[in-house]
Design a protein around this motif. Structure first.
Motif, short mmCIF file in Angstrom:
data_model
loop_
_atom_site.label_atom_id
_atom_site.label_comp_id
_atom_site.label_asym_id
_atom_site.label_seq_id
_atom_site.Cartn_x
_atom_site.Cartn_y
_atom_site.Cartn_z
N TYR A 133 6.99 -10.94 -2.54
CA TYR A 133 6.08 -10.19 -1.68
C TYR A 133 5.31 -9.15 -2.48
O TYR A 133 5.90 -8.39 -3.28
CB TYR A 133 6.84 -9.47 -0.56
N LEU A 134 3.99 -9.10 -2.21
CA LEU A 134 3.14 -8.03 -2.73
C LEU A 134 2.77 -7.13 -1.55
O LEU A 134 2.16 -7.61 -0.58
CB LEU A 134 1.88 -8.59 -3.39
N THR A 135 3.13 -5.85 -1.63
CA THR A 135 2.89 -4.91 -0.54
C THR A 135 1.83 -3.89 -0.96
O THR A 135 1.91 -3.33 -2.07
CB THR A 135 4.19 -4.17 -0.16
N ILE A 136 0.85 -3.69 -0.04
CA ILE A 136 -0.18 -2.65 -0.25
C ILE A 136 -0.11 -1.70 0.94
O ILE A 136 -0.32 -2.11 2.09
CB ILE A 136 -1.59 -3.26 -0.34
N LYS A 137 0.20 -0.45 0.68
CA LYS A 137 0.31 0.55 1.73
C LYS A 137 -1.03 1.28 1.93
O LYS A 137 -1.81 1.41 0.99
CB LYS A 137 1.39 1.58 1.38
N ASP A 138 -1.23 1.71 3.19
CA ASP A 138 -2.42 2.50 3.53
C ASP A 138 -3.69 1.82 2.98
O ASP A 138 -4.41 2.37 2.14
CB ASP A 138 -2.29 3.91 2.97
N VAL A 139 -3.94 0.63 3.49
CA VAL A 139 -5.02 -0.18 2.95
C VAL A 139 -6.37 0.54 3.10
O VAL A 139 -6.65 1.16 4.13
CB VAL A 139 -5.07 -1.54 3.68
N ARG A 140 -7.16 0.41 2.06
CA ARG A 140 -8.48 1.00 2.02
C ARG A 140 -9.53 -0.10 1.83
O ARG A 140 -9.20 -1.21 1.40
CB ARG A 140 -8.56 2.02 0.89
N PRO A 141 -10.79 0.20 2.17
CA PRO A 141 -11.82 -0.83 2.01
C PRO A 141 -11.88 -1.41 0.60
O PRO A 141 -12.17 -2.60 0.41
CB PRO A 141 -13.11 -0.09 2.36
#
Length: 481
Positions: free
Chosen positions: A107-115
């Protein structure tokens, strides 16, 4: 060398060397067979594409089998940036994380996604010929309005032009729609950028909604005043709006629905007018004598009622117990910073309500009390049949006519009596059913009646006793008239 010597050499050294070579050959072959039998890693399912609103967290999954000792890496393909290798995060972005489930699902996790996080992400395995697969992350942004690039509240004079601007951002690019806060129609200019409205022959059109970042209002009037809403939406909740208040200044106008109002003296009456003005100013009434009515008191009640629009006012003035001094013109006056205006309402007297001259009070006397301030009703004459007769128009005239009728009746009765010598005394008395008796207490004496009495006495001289007795009775009847 002898044969026996050659045989000894074979037994002592050549045979071991041949055995070792054979063993190496066999082991190499076995290794090659094992390598050929070993399975290479492969992906079990593709990476799903994900759409996520900005500010949320997102997780990409890469499912692989037979990874063995090979390494799996996550790469942001658009930037050619290695994010993770195995269990280690390579990038300095602290919002990036990596995890796995038994070396099978990574799994690749990205928190607080931004444009800026939107793009294509690659899952790669470092085999001799690297294998990989990709998934796409889309970041949507709810709409927002840039206040510094949009219009603020505006104030202008009636008849001027104005263009309202609304600047919105978001992903996808939001669409903009204009509406009025009170849900009334918008009077748009068809020569503006709203080209789809140009089909109308008129230069203006009334619409409930007007699309586009610009709203053109030309030659504004007071009906255009109000709050306008700029609404931005792009399918990503929530939609947002900005409120822009359009204020229009104009001279007061006064409208009077009833210019003439009639009222009987003693009654209350209410007069009214409608005022349109902005900004609001001083509204008041002026009496016929020129005195201004600014507040309510015991005589006047002043009311101001706000209309459906903030620039409208309904003015009401109640005059209590109207007297003669209250009759005349009342001015409804409106003043503001733009100027002033006024209209006139005339209050007229419809006549004092007459008292009931024929009605009797409880004591049996004529009721002289005035009926001022009460509803006007006709006087009532009560007869035996309880039928109401119309009121007398002129008391003096009726009195005079009744006297004339009484005099004529007496003269006719006297003439008939002279023509009949044997007429008795009863015929000289007035008939009880006479509808026109002489007024009560009248001392009127008819000369014709006196002459008739003299002739009657002379004609009956030969009957002295009867004549004197008859003459005495006639005299009594004459005196009783």
């Amino acid at each position: 060398m002898s044969l026996s010597g050659m045989e000894g050499g074979r037994r002592g050294g050549w045979l071991p060397l041949a055995g070792m070579a054979w063993a190496v050959l066999v082991s190499s072959t076995l290794l090659l067979v094992c390598d050929a039998a070993k399975e290479m890693p492969y992906f079990l399912e593709p990476i799903s594409n994900v759409t996520v609103p900005a500010g949320r967290d997102v997780r990409l999954a890469c499912v692989v089998d037979h990874l063995s000792n090979y390494k799996l890496a996550w790469i942001q393909q658009d930037r050619s940036a290695i994010l993770t290798v195995g269990n280690h995060v390579i990038t300095r972005n602290d919002r990036i994380g990596v995890s796995h489930d038994g070396h099978r699902t990574w799994y690749l996790t990205i928190k607080d996604v931004r444009p800026g996080d939107a793009g294509t992400y690659m899952c790669q395995i470092n085999t001799a010929t690297a294998i990989s697969q990709t998934g796409h992350v889309s970041v949507v942004v709810p709409p927002y309005i840039k206040d510094e690039m949009s219009s603020d509240d505006v104030t202008l004079q009636e008849g001027m032009d104005v263009t309202l601007v609304c600047s919105a951002r978001g992903s996808p690019v939001p669409s903009i729609m204009w509406r009025r806060e009170d849900k009334s129609d918008i009077r748009v200019n068809l020569t503006s950028t709203n080209t789809h409205l140009r089909a109308s022959a008129s230069s203006h059109a009334l619409v409930k909604e007007a699309p586009g970042p610009l709203l053109h209002l030309s030659k504004v009037s007071r009906t255009d005043m109000g709050a306008y809403l700029c609404i931005a939406s792009n399918g990503v909740p929530p939609s947002v709006s900005k409120r822009i208040d359009v204020v229009i200044r104009f001279l007061p106008t006064v409208y009077v629905p009833h210019q003439l109002v009639g009222v009987p003296l003693g009654q209350d009456v209410t007069i009214e007018c409608y005022i349109e003005a902005w900004p609001k100013g001083l509204n008041y009434w002026k009496r016929p004598n020129g005195i201004e009515i600014l507040h309510s008191d015991d005589k006047y009640e002043v009311k101001e009622v706000e209309g459906s629009q903030k620039y409208k006012t309904h003015m009401l003035l109640t005059i209590q117990r109207v007297s003669k001094s209250d009759i005349g013109k009342y001015n409804c006056i409106a003043n503001n910073s733009q100027g002033g205006a006024e209209q006139v309402v005339r209050v007229s007297d419809t006549g004092v309500v007459p008292s009931n001259r024929n009605a009797l009070n409880k004591g049996g006397f004529e009721n002289k009390e005035s009926s001022v301030g009460k509803p006007a009703i006709p006087a009532v004459n009560w007869s035996k049949t309880n039928e109401a007769a119309p009121p007398l128009k002129n008391d003096f005239e009726e009195h005079r006519k009744a006297s004339q009728r009484s005099q004529t009746t007496h003269q006719q009765q006297t003439t008939k009596m002279l023509q009949k010598p044997n007429l008795g005394f009863e015929s000289l008395l007035p008939s009880p059913s006479s509808s026109s008796p002489s007024p009560r207490g009248s001392r009127y004496r008819s000369p014709a009646l006196l002459a008739s009495l003299s002739s009657l006495l002379a004609s009956h001289s030969r009957h002295s006793h009867r004549s004197w007795f008859l003459g005495f009775l006639l005299l009594l009847g004459f005196l009783s008239l």
